[in-house]
Design a protein around this motif. Structure first.
Motif, PDB file in Angstrom:
ATOM      1  N   ILE A   1     -31.308   6.806 -27.374  1.00 58.35           N
ATOM      2  CA  ILE A   1     -31.655   5.391 -27.193  1.00 58.35           C
ATOM      3  C   ILE A   1     -30.409   4.521 -27.070  1.00 58.35           C
ATOM      4  N   ALA A   2     -29.278   4.992 -27.565  1.00 54.85           N
ATOM      5  CA  ALA A   2     -28.038   4.210 -27.488  1.00 54.85           C
ATOM      6  C   ALA A   2     -27.586   4.016 -26.041  1.00 54.85           C
ATOM      7  N   LYS A   3     -28.043   4.879 -25.147  1.00 52.84           N
ATOM      8  CA  LYS A   3     -27.671   4.786 -23.736  1.00 52.84           C
ATOM      9  C   LYS A   3     -28.583   3.832 -22.959  1.00 52.84           C
ATOM     10  N   LEU A   4     -29.638   3.344 -23.601  1.00 52.64           N
ATOM     11  CA  LEU A   4     -30.614   2.490 -22.919  1.00 52.64           C
ATOM     12  C   LEU A   4     -30.296   1.018 -23.148  1.00 52.64           C
ATOM     13  N   SER A   5     -30.509   0.236 -22.118  1.00 51.04           N
ATOM     14  CA  SER A   5     -30.423  -1.216 -22.284  1.00 51.04           C
ATOM     15  C   SER A   5     -31.657  -1.668 -23.066  1.00 51.04           C
ATOM     16  N   PRO A   6     -31.661  -2.881 -23.600  1.00 49.96           N
ATOM     17  CA  PRO A   6     -32.866  -3.351 -24.292  1.00 49.96           C
ATOM     18  C   PRO A   6     -34.121  -3.276 -23.414  1.00 49.96           C
ATOM     19  N   ALA A   7     -33.989  -3.646 -22.154  1.00 44.08           N
ATOM     20  CA  ALA A   7     -35.151  -3.601 -21.247  1.00 44.08           C
ATOM     21  C   ALA A   7     -35.594  -2.164 -21.010  1.00 44.08           C
ATOM     22  N   GLU A   8     -34.641  -1.243 -20.840  1.00 48.55           N
ATOM     23  CA  GLU A   8     -34.981   0.173 -20.642  1.00 48.55           C
ATOM     24  C   GLU A   8     -35.625   0.749 -21.895  1.00 48.55           C
ATOM     25  N   PHE A   9     -35.093   0.370 -23.060  1.00 50.87           N
ATOM     26  CA  PHE A   9     -35.668   0.836 -24.318  1.00 50.87           C
ATOM     27  C   PHE A   9     -37.114   0.365 -24.450  1.00 50.87           C
ATOM     28  N   GLU A  10     -37.325  -0.919 -24.178  1.00 53.19           N
ATOM     29  CA  GLU A  10     -38.678  -1.470 -24.257  1.00 53.19           C
ATOM     30  C   GLU A  10     -39.621  -0.740 -23.314  1.00 53.19           C
ATOM     31  N   ARG A  11     -39.197  -0.557 -22.076  1.00 51.82           N
ATOM     32  CA  ARG A  11     -40.030   0.108 -21.081  1.00 51.82           C
ATOM     33  C   ARG A  11     -40.314   1.563 -21.498  1.00 51.82           C
ATOM     34  N   THR A  12     -39.296   2.252 -21.986  1.00 49.61           N
ATOM     35  CA  THR A  12     -39.465   3.645 -22.409  1.00 49.61           C
ATOM     36  C   THR A  12     -40.430   3.739 -23.577  1.00 49.61           C
TER      37      THR A  12
END
Length: 98
Positions: free
Chosen positions: A59-70
């Protein structure tokens, strides 16, 4: 048509057992879904309620938007699978009605 009280009682008991089995099977649904990147794992029950959520260091590699979407996509997929299982149980129950 039921001809005797014993037949009626037997039929009602049979249907009660089937309903109990359906409830037990529905309560036993637990779906685990992991995102394609392995960052998020969501677990839902037969009502699609979120009962478990875990993350990996990915999850550290994800942007906030990518984290939310994932997170949302993973939980949604788990919920869809849980409802599909539940629907299958209900369909089988309905098809078995006399």
């Amino acid at each position: 048509m039921v001809e005797t009280m014993d037949e009626l009682i037997a039929r009602v008991q049979s249907q009660l057992y089937r309903l109990t089995d359906l409830q037990d099977a529905t309560n036993g649904i637990l779906v685990t879904e992991t995102s394609p990147d392995g960052a998020v794992t969501a677990q839902v029950d037969g009502n699609a309620a979120l009962v478990g959520l875990s993350f990996t260091p990915a999850i550290a590699k994800l942007s906030p938007a990518e984290f939310e979407r994932t997170l949302v996509d993973t939980a949604r997929t788990a919920a869809h699978r849980a409802f599909a299982q539940r629907g299958g149980l209900i369909t089988a129950f309905n098809e078995g009605m006399d």
